[in-house]
Design a protein around this motif. Structure first.
Motif, PDB file in Angstrom:
ATOM      1  N   UNK A  59       3.063  -0.314  -8.011  1.00 25.20           N
ATOM      2  CA  UNK A  59       3.799  -1.257  -7.360  1.00 25.20           C
ATOM      3  C   UNK A  59       4.809  -0.811  -6.356  1.00 25.20           C
ATOM      4  N   UNK A  60       5.501  -0.158  -5.341  1.00 26.31           N
ATOM      5  CA  UNK A  60       6.393  -0.917  -5.044  1.00 26.31           C
ATOM      6  C   UNK A  60       7.824  -1.331  -5.803  1.00 26.31           C
TER       7      UNK A  60
ATOM      8  N   UNK B 120      -4.016   2.845  -1.703  1.00 33.31           N
ATOM      9  CA  UNK B 120      -3.218   4.154  -1.951  1.00 33.31           C
ATOM     10  C   UNK B 120      -3.952   4.638  -0.799  1.00 33.31           C
ATOM     11  N   UNK B 121      -3.818   5.312   0.518  1.00 31.20           N
ATOM     12  CA  UNK B 121      -4.448   6.401   1.141  1.00 31.20           C
ATOM     13  C   UNK B 121      -3.937   7.702   0.871  1.00 31.20           C
ATOM     14  N   UNK B 122      -5.096   8.664   0.954  1.00 29.51           N
ATOM     15  CA  UNK B 122      -4.508  10.319   0.276  1.00 29.51           C
ATOM     16  C   UNK B 122      -4.251  10.893   1.173  1.00 29.51           C
TER      17      UNK B 122
ATOM     18  N   UNK C 116       1.955  23.555   3.379  1.00 30.78           N
ATOM     19  CA  UNK C 116       3.319  22.596   3.405  1.00 30.78           C
ATOM     20  C   UNK C 116       2.941  23.042   1.075  1.00 30.78           C
ATOM     21  N   UNK C 117       3.995  23.781   0.549  1.00 30.16           N
ATOM     22  CA  UNK C 117       3.465  23.722  -0.901  1.00 30.16           C
ATOM     23  C   UNK C 117       4.830  22.499  -1.591  1.00 30.16           C
ATOM     24  N   UNK C 118       4.207  22.143  -2.363  1.00 24.71           N
ATOM     25  CA  UNK C 118       5.160  21.523  -3.382  1.00 24.71           C
ATOM     26  C   UNK C 118       5.219  21.521  -4.803  1.00 24.71           C
ATOM     27  N   UNK C 119       5.854  20.750  -5.385  1.00 21.40           N
ATOM     28  CA  UNK C 119       5.827  20.072  -6.865  1.00 21.40           C
ATOM     29  C   UNK C 119       5.760  18.852  -7.691  1.00 21.40           C
ATOM     30  N   UNK C 120       5.359  17.430  -6.311  1.00 21.69           N
ATOM     31  CA  UNK C 120       5.670  16.525  -6.346  1.00 21.69           C
ATOM     32  C   UNK C 120       4.530  15.959  -5.848  1.00 21.69           C
ATOM     33  N   UNK C 121       4.236  14.946  -6.313  1.00 21.75           N
ATOM     34  CA  UNK C 121       3.587  13.956  -5.415  1.00 21.75           C
ATOM     35  C   UNK C 121       4.002  12.998  -5.369  1.00 21.75           C
ATOM     36  N   UNK C 122       4.393  11.530  -4.956  1.00 20.94           N
ATOM     37  CA  UNK C 122       4.619  10.915  -4.218  1.00 20.94           C
ATOM     38  C   UNK C 122       3.646   9.085  -4.103  1.00 20.94           C
ATOM     39  N   UNK C 123       3.663   8.361  -4.891  1.00 22.52           N
ATOM     40  CA  UNK C 123       2.845   7.409  -4.284  1.00 22.52           C
ATOM     41  C   UNK C 123       3.574   5.916  -4.725  1.00 22.52           C
ATOM     42  N   UNK C 124       4.063   5.161  -4.220  1.00 22.88           N
ATOM     43  CA  UNK C 124       5.056   3.782  -4.025  1.00 22.88           C
ATOM     44  C   UNK C 124       5.673   4.132  -4.484  1.00 22.88           C
ATOM     45  N   UNK C 125       6.035   5.709  -3.851  1.00 25.31           N
ATOM     46  CA  UNK C 125       7.630   5.668  -4.277  1.00 25.31           C
ATOM     47  C   UNK C 125       7.888   6.407  -5.543  1.00 25.31           C
TER      48      UNK C 125
ATOM     49  N   UNK D 117       0.708  -1.690  -0.188  1.00 28.84           N
ATOM     50  CA  UNK D 117       0.308   0.297  -0.174  1.00 28.84           C
ATOM     51  C   UNK D 117       0.657   1.334   0.108  1.00 28.84           C
ATOM     52  N   UNK D 118       0.106   2.451  -0.345  1.00 27.18           N
ATOM     53  CA  UNK D 118       0.903   3.740  -0.066  1.00 27.18           C
ATOM     54  C   UNK D 118       0.249   5.128   0.441  1.00 27.18           C
TER      55      UNK D 118
END
Length: 1495
Positions: free
Chosen positions: A1265-1266, A1243-1245, A1419-1428, A1225-1226
């Motif tokens: 997947x990871x 996938x937990x938001x 928190x401001x960011x320009x990325x999203x990370x799901x399963x690394x 999971x992520x």
């Protein structure tokens, strides 16, 4: 110089003689062409080239540097060209003038009254004219001849210098003054179409809005050949475009050429030619100067100008095409209206109190106040709009002083003048505030806009009659842009209607109508003429009607080509202009009611008859209801919805220094409207001063106001509802009736799915994706004030089902109470002054922080004697705490409930204390969290915190915080303030300070906003957000965002946190001792292991020291965990003080031991090994943030092939430990996982609560997947981390060398400055290192390749950037414009002004922050990370971003508020495929049955 002039004169004579036969009508330009090849040797050619082609700004600079006399032989040119001018004058005599009558009339008057003053401009900014005026009250004077000559110069440059051809369009953007009129006449003389626009001007906060309008005009009126403006705007444009940090630098129409025309007259050569022409004029003054131009082929059908409508009744102003024929017809009709005897006297025109001459009042300012006086040779006076707004009494003063005969002003300005006159009279104790006021010279005052109200008419007459004002002064006028100018007049007559509740004022009579105009009252639907007495739409037919609306042929035909139907229209070819205004005939007089679009239709019971209210009637009554209602700032609206008994809404601006509270003012308005109109408003809304939407003419934009009221984007102070029987129920914005909030779900749905959304369709059919459902759920929850579960879209499959659920859940809402807050009174500051003072205070904070070293400096030798150097740390902490205490009481004193406006001195005081407290929390406070020492410190700061309470977070605005005994506050902060949104009408946002009161024996795990009162024994669950002003009763439990009541809170046994806290303080002594032992052990090891030559190399010694010390610390953490806790197993537990203490002790030691380790290894798999050594079941394939797993919970959490970001876990429920299993999971940032769950393939938001009732959507197993674990990849990460550590040590070295410059001989107070300088140097070097690392990380990233080229490098960049923002002194700059500059240095785009108050900012090149944005703890960011897997994308932030809000890649914030504690995500970042996602309740064999939810 004389010889040079003689040579130049000879050269001119020869040139003229040689080329005279070829010069034609323009000898000057032909001379330039003929002598082009001789520029280098011929001074005449050089001078003529500069005269015709040099930019006016360059010539002005030459004049200032005294270069013009040497480069421009003025006398020689004038003398040589004089003969040519005379011959041209002679050849022009007797010729036919084929120009249109308008230009002929203007030139004729300019010739007859060449040296007679046409206009005096009061209050004109300096620098427009070189010569000072004779009268000190008059800033600028211009004669008929000067005006016409200046227009000729503009025409000449348009056609010859700038090559603008006949019929091309030129945009005119001028401020107040004669320059705009000169440019307009110049365009007409050149045969060029003029587009009138508003000049962008300071203050800077309005430039962006003006430029947006300018861009819209340029787009709608294209093609445009050039932009003409005045030198002030021209310089502002150059300055703005030349600044890299101005958000508006790309908005100045960069594709178009800009020219300043008011500096053309400054050309020294033109001045000399002008003097020569004055001499020649004695020969024949009827001929224009030779350096002018007149297009003789202009016809009446040619387009003269494009004028924009006011836009008060629609969304936006519309461009109106006005040909010369319509303009001439309007002038002729207006000329016939004026009495000949009156027209020969002195007159005045006051063209709006808010905007420039040609733009503000549209047709009135152009035709009535400018062209008509210019054609008739009248003397004109103009007041500066700013001066009138500030000193309206000067209008009366100058009428009397200059014996002015008539005046022109909007209807609303008479009320403003009378209010100022009566207030000044009262201040003078009944005496006239204007000395020698004599208005006997006034023949008539014209009003336009809406007819004057009868009571205002009576007030003006009664008040000013003793000062000579005649009784028949009033002349109502009616006109509109589509008719070019005035259409209806009623001179010296004041006629009231006899029918209806509201008595109307006539604007014309059938006898006073011009012979060329036809007026009809027509039914707006059937287009049939109505008989007298019936209200219909006013239609006009006249040759003055414009040609159309821009490029909109359909709208032109609909509004300007209307035909009558029925008997009156049979066989008639006459076409009418539909004005959109309601009117009727009575006794042969025309009476206006108001705009049809703004009319409010009211239904009464079951009666099918409708009653129509016109806004201006209701607005006038509201203005008279209270002195705190600002005149002209009221909007009467019709509420949305079906037919109801009462649907009237009133929005009004309340004065900032009001004497009555908003609830009382709302009640007075409601009572007044009910009494006078017979209708009670359903809502009366008080908004902040200067915040109601207006047109550039100052009119209220009712349609826009209605939209913003529905969208809740107005700057609302109070809402009064159901104001009946003299009792007002005043509700704050966050507490509007719940049913209304539920109905507003429709508004949210339309924003997501369009206006034609079918509420009976399923969410899937509407296109709802997994991640877009997060935003939608939060928006619906916030608007309806109800907590929606994660699976709400599965439980309620259609919008209609969800709305029904919201209505039935009405009893879950929390009552609120928001008393009105006064604004902290103090002198306001400009943002420039604020930035300067904040920069100074930032240095002061750094010096105060460094001054904590002074006690250590003096005591260090004594401590060294006993090997107690380590004691310098508590000495430093105590010193810093004392400084913070002193700063708070000296700078702020007591915090009180109020509103603080930024920028101002109260805001500066708040910011200074807030920043130094932020530093204290990091360097001192976090080591004492949960202990009585923290409570005691806050008590000394003024907080009412019991020593029996436990604080696991920090407090701000201390005097407003109250925490009862036995209460546990687990949330990270208690802030008694929040920001308001930064409206366009205000210079900055406001800080709202309200008290927070928490009763005894409560548990606070969620966020409390200002004004919240929590009763005794309450529970606020994790990630719950109690809205501002919430009032919780005793023993209730709340959850959700926004929080709702979920039931009764379980009764808690009073826990003595004081005893527990004292035990913690004792443990701190052990930690201090252990730290000393670890340091000494590390030093001993280095002395034994490191060769002496290397021992003296600073960077090697410190690097090895950090490695060895970290290893010893981590080993001790493992030992402490197993000694104190052993292995935790699922099962029953017995909670007491000892169990609480040992859990805290193990967790606290783990926190201290990993401080250095986590700084540069947060994304390393060595974290997994460390967690496994502490007893956690985790594999090497998983990627986790180890600070999410304290030792007290590690044994009960099992992670396999999963990605876990910064997450919090519960392991207790029902008096027992429950295990949590996470497989494949992520889990997103800031999520919270309840105890006893099995999370598999899910996938937990981000920022969400996971419980057994949660249903989750996940990804396809094939592509989500990871990644497999690889030792080679881990080796790369480790090597990169080593490089980062070395570079960091290098950045520290520069500051260390600076620090090493002083020795023991330096006085102690100098240590402060050395340390401050060292910190600054180190932070600068560190920042440069992060910049280089960021460049390497994002190398090659683009829209086609959104992923970083090396995930390992990106992981190191994230942790390094986080540590830089945590450990460096950059946090001092939060909330300043200097921090914005730092963010820009990292690649972020910040448009205009923004305020950033943490928490983190990543991926600078992908961040765009809009103007007037406030980020408070987000928190401001320009990325999203799901399963690394990292994806980068642009993030756009706007509005107010509250605490805890997480904005990730590809998100775009357009709403006024975001958060608090919610994610803002892109709608298609995550896939929508479903694959075995489940959350299982794992009870471990206890009483609760497993509960499995499948998606």
């Amino acid at each position: 110089m004389a010889d040079r002039d003689e040579e130049a004169a000879a050269g001119v004579s020869n040139a003229v003689a040689a080329m005279e036969s070829d010069w034609g009508e323009d000898p000057l330009s032909n001379a330039v062409a003929a002598t082009t090849s001789d520029w280098a040797e011929d001074p005449l050619a050089e001078a003529l080239e500069i005269l015709s082609q040099t930019d006016p700004e360059e010539v002005e600079v030459m004049s200032q540097q005294h270069l013009a006399e040497e480069m421009l032989p003025d006398a020689a040119i004038a003398s040589a060209l004089e003969d040519s001018f005379r011959r041209r004058v002679s050849s022009a005599k007797g010729g036919n003038d084929h120009r249109i009558p308008l230009l002929q009339s203007l030139e004729r008057m300019a010739t007859q009254k060449r040296d007679v003053f046409f206009a005096l401009y009061f209050g004109l900014p300096s620098g427009i004219r070189d010569l000072p005026p004779a009268n000190p009250d008059v800033t600028c004077e211009v004669t008929f001849g000067e005006l016409w000559d200046a227009a000729g110069v503009v025409a000449y440059h348009l056609r010859h210098t700038w090559n603008i051809q006949k019929g091309q369009r030129v945009l005119l953007a001028y401020g107040y003054g004669p320059s705009g009129l000169e440019a307009l006449l110049g365009c007409w003389r050149a045969g060029v179409v003029a587009i009138l626009a508003e000049a962008p001007a300071k203050p800077l906060r309005t430039i962006g809005e003006s430029l947006e309008r300018l861009q819209r005009i340029a787009e709608e009126c294209q093609p445009i050949a050039m932009v003409l403006t005045d030198h002030k705007t021209f310089r502002l444009r150059n300055s703005d475009m030349g600044s890299l940090f101005r958000s508006t630098r790309k908005m100045w129409l960069p594709k178009l050429q800009w020219r300043a025309t008011d500096t053309l007259q400054r050309n020294p050569t033109l001045q000399s030619l002008k003097q020569s022409i004055t001499t020649i004029s004695t020969y024949d003054t009827s001929s224009p100067p030779a350096y002018t131009f007149d297009e003789t082929s202009v016809s009446p059908q040619d387009l003269a100008l494009i004028q924009y409508t006011a836009g008060s009744t629609g969304d936006y102003p519309m461009p109106v095409l006005i040909p010369f024929a319509s303009l001439q017809a309007c002038l002729d009709m207006t000329q016939r209206f004026f009495d000949v005897a009156t027209s020969k006297e002195s007159v005045v025109a006051k063209v709006s109190g808010l905007s420039p001459l040609l733009l503000t009042d549209g047709c009135w300012g152009l035709v009535h106040a400018t062209l008509l006086p210019l054609m008739n040779g009248w003397r004109m006076y103009y007041m500066s709009p700013e001066e009138f707004a500030q000193e309206p009494l000067r209008w009366l003063q100058r009428l009397s002083q200059h014996k002015i005969t008539w005046a022109l002003a909007p209807d609303r300005e008479y009320t403003r003048v009378m209010d100022a006159f009566l207030a000044a009279t009262e201040a003078q104790k009944g005496l006239c505030p204007i000395a020698h006021l004599d208005l006997s010279c006034v023949r008539h005052w014209h009003t336009f806009g809406q007819p004057l109200h009868p009571e205002t008419m009576a007030l003006v007459t009664h008040t000013l009659k003793p000062h000579g004002l005649r009784e028949n002064w009033y002349t109502p006028c009616y006109g509109l842009t589509e008719h070019v100018g005035g259409a209806l007049f009623l001179p010296h007559d004041f006629v009231l209607s006899t029918a209806g509740v509201t008595r109307r004022v006539a604007v014309a009579s059938r006898m006073s109508l011009d012979s060329q105009i036809t007026v009809k009252v027509v039914h707006p639907q059937t287009h049939q003429e109505l008989p007298d007495g019936q209200v219909g739409e006013l239609w006009l037919s006249s040759p003055a009607v414009a040609a159309g609306y821009g490029k909109d042929a359909n709208l032109t035909q609909e509004r300007m080509g209307a035909a009558l139907k029925g008997p009156a229209g049979e066989g008639s070819l006459e076409r009418f202009l539909r004005t959109g205004d309601a009117a009727f005939f009575e006794n042969n007089h025309v009476f206006l009611c108001g705009s049809i679009n703004d009319a409010i239709m009211l239904h009464s019971g079951d009666d099918e008859k409708q009653r129509v209210l016109y806004p201006q009637d209701v607005e006038w009554i509201a203005e008279q209801a209270s002195a705190d209602v600002i005149p002209g700032c009221v909007a009467a609206l019709g509420s949305p919805g079906d037919a109801e008994k009462r649907r009237l809404e009133i929005v009004f601006e309340i004065a900032a220094n009001h004497h009555q509270d908003p609830p009382e003012v709302c009640r007075l308005i409601s009572d007044a409207v009910a009494t006078r109109m017979g209708v009670t408003p359903i809502r009366v809304v008080a908004i902040r001063q200067h915040s109601i939407p207006r047109t550039r003419h100052g009119k209220i934009r009712r349609h826009t106001t209605k939209m913003q009221l529905a969208e809740e984007t107005l700057d609302i102070l109070y809402i009064g509802e159901d104001l009946t029987d003299g009792e007002a129920r005043i509700l704050p914005v966050d507490s509007v009736e719940y049913m209304e909030r539920a109905q507003n779900v429709e508004k949210v749905l339309k924003r997501y799915f369009g206006s034609d959304v079918d509420e009976n369709q399923s969410w899937e059919a509407l296109g709802l994706t997994s991640l877009s459902s997060i935003d939608l759920r939060y928006d619906i929850a916030y608007s309806s004030r109800i907590d929606l579960p994660t699976n709400s879209f599965e439980q309620y499959p259609t919008p209609s089902a969800l709305k029904e659920y919201i209505i039935q859940s009405r009893d879950q809402t929390i009552p609120t109470k928001l008393p009105y807050l006064n604004v902290a009174k103090s002198m306001k500051l400009s943002w420039l002054a604020m930035g300067f003072l904040q920069a100074i205070l930032a240095v002061v904070i750094l010096i105060l922080f460094s001054s904590c070293l002074i006690p250590v400096w003096y005591l260090f030798d004594d401590l060294a004697k006993y090997n107690m150097e380590i004691a310098s740390i508590p000495i430093f902490m105590a010193s810093f705490s004392i400084i913070v205490l002193a700063v708070k009481w000296i700078v702020v004193g007591f915090y009180r409930p109020c509103q603080i406006v930024a920028p101002s001195f109260p805001y500066l005081q708040w910011w200074f204390v807030d920043r130094i407290c932020c530093m204290w929390e990091f360097w001192v406070g976090r080591f004492f969290v949960g202990t009585p020492a923290l409570n005691l410190f806050y008590i000394l700061l003024g907080a009412k915190v019991s020593l029996l309470a436990k604080l696991d977070g920090f407090c701000r605005e201390f005097d407003l915080i109250e925490v009862g005994p036995y209460t546990c506050c687990q949330h990270r902060s208690l802030r008694a303030r929040h920001f308001s949104s930064w409206s366009r009408a205000e210079s900055g946002p406001r800080i709202i300070l309200r008290p927070i009161v928490i009763g005894q024996n409560s548990v606070i795990r969620g966020m409390l906003q200002p004004g919240v009162t929590v009763g005794e024994g309450c529970t606020v669950e994790k990630l719950a957000v109690l809205p501002e002003g919430s009032q919780l009763e005793d023993r209730v439990s709340v959850a959700g965002n926004p929080a709702v009541i979920i039931g009764r809170a379980p009764k808690r046994k009073e826990f003595n946190y004081l005893i527990l806290g004292l035990m913690k303080l004792k443990w701190l002594g052990f930690e201090f001792f252990a730290f000393s032992v670890f340091v000494l052990s590390t030093q001993w090891a280095l002395q034994r292991m490191l060769p002496k030559p290397y021992f003296e190399i600073w960077i090697i010694w410190w690097s090895l020291f950090v490695v060895i010390f970290s290893a010893i610390s981590l080993l001790s953490s493992i030992v402490v965990k197993w000694v104190l806790l052993g292995r935790r197993l699922a099962g029953k537990i017995h909670t007491n003080i000892w169990t609480e203490f040992v859990e805290w002790a193990a967790d606290y030691h783990f926190f201290l031991s990993t401080l250095v380790f986590q700084t540069f290894s947060l994304n390393s798999r060595f974290c997994n090994l460390l967690l496994a050594a502490h007893g956690m079941d985790i594999d090497l394939a998983s990627k986790v943030y180890f600070d999410s797993f304290p030792p007290s919970k590690m044994d009960l959490i099992h992670v396999r092939r999963s990605f876990v970001a910064g997450v919090s876990f519960d392991v207790r429920k029902y008096g027992a430990y429950y295990p949590t299993h996470i497989h494949d999971s992520s889990i997103g940032e800031s999520a919270h996982v309840n105890a006893g769950l099995v999370i598999s393939n899910a996938v937990i938001p981000p920022v969400s609560v996971v419980s057994a009732r949660t249903q989750l959507q996940d990804f396809a197993k094939s592509d989500q997947t990871l990644p497999d674990f690889s030792w080679s990849k881990e080796l790369v990460v480790t090597l990169v981390y080593i490089m980062v550590v070395m570079c960091f040590k290098t950045s520290v070295y520069a500051g260390y060398r600076y620090w090493a410059f002083f020795d023991k001989q330096v006085p102690g107070w100098c240590v402060v400055f050395f340390l401050a300088g060292s910190i600054t140097i180190q932070a600068t070097c560190w920042m440069l290192f992060i910049l280089v690392l960021q460049y390497v990380t994002f190398f090659g990233v683009s829209e086609d390749q959104p992923n970083p080229w090396s995930p390992a490098i990106y992981a190191v960049y994230l942790s390094s950037s986080a540590q830089f923002q945590t450990w460096s002194a950059v946090t001092i700059l939060w909330g300043t414009q200097l921090f914005n500059d730092v963010a820009r240095l990292f690649g972020s785009t910040i448009d205009g002004r923004a305020l950033y108050f943490g928490n983190r900012m990543y991926d600078g090149p992908f961040l765009t922050v809009s103007n007037r944005t406030v980020s408070d703890g987000s928190q401001l960011c320009g990325h999203s990370i799901v399963y690394e897997q990292v994806k980068l994308g642009p993030t756009k932030v706007a509005g107010l971003v509250h605490e805890g809000t997480l904005v990730i890649a590809n998100a775009s914030i357009t709403s006024k508020h975001s958060g608090p504690w919610r994610p803002v995500v892109q709608k298609d970042t995550l896939a929508t495929n479903q694959y075995n996602a489940s959350v299982t309740s794992a009870t471990g064999g206890f009483s609760e049955d497993p509960e499995v939810m499948m998606v």
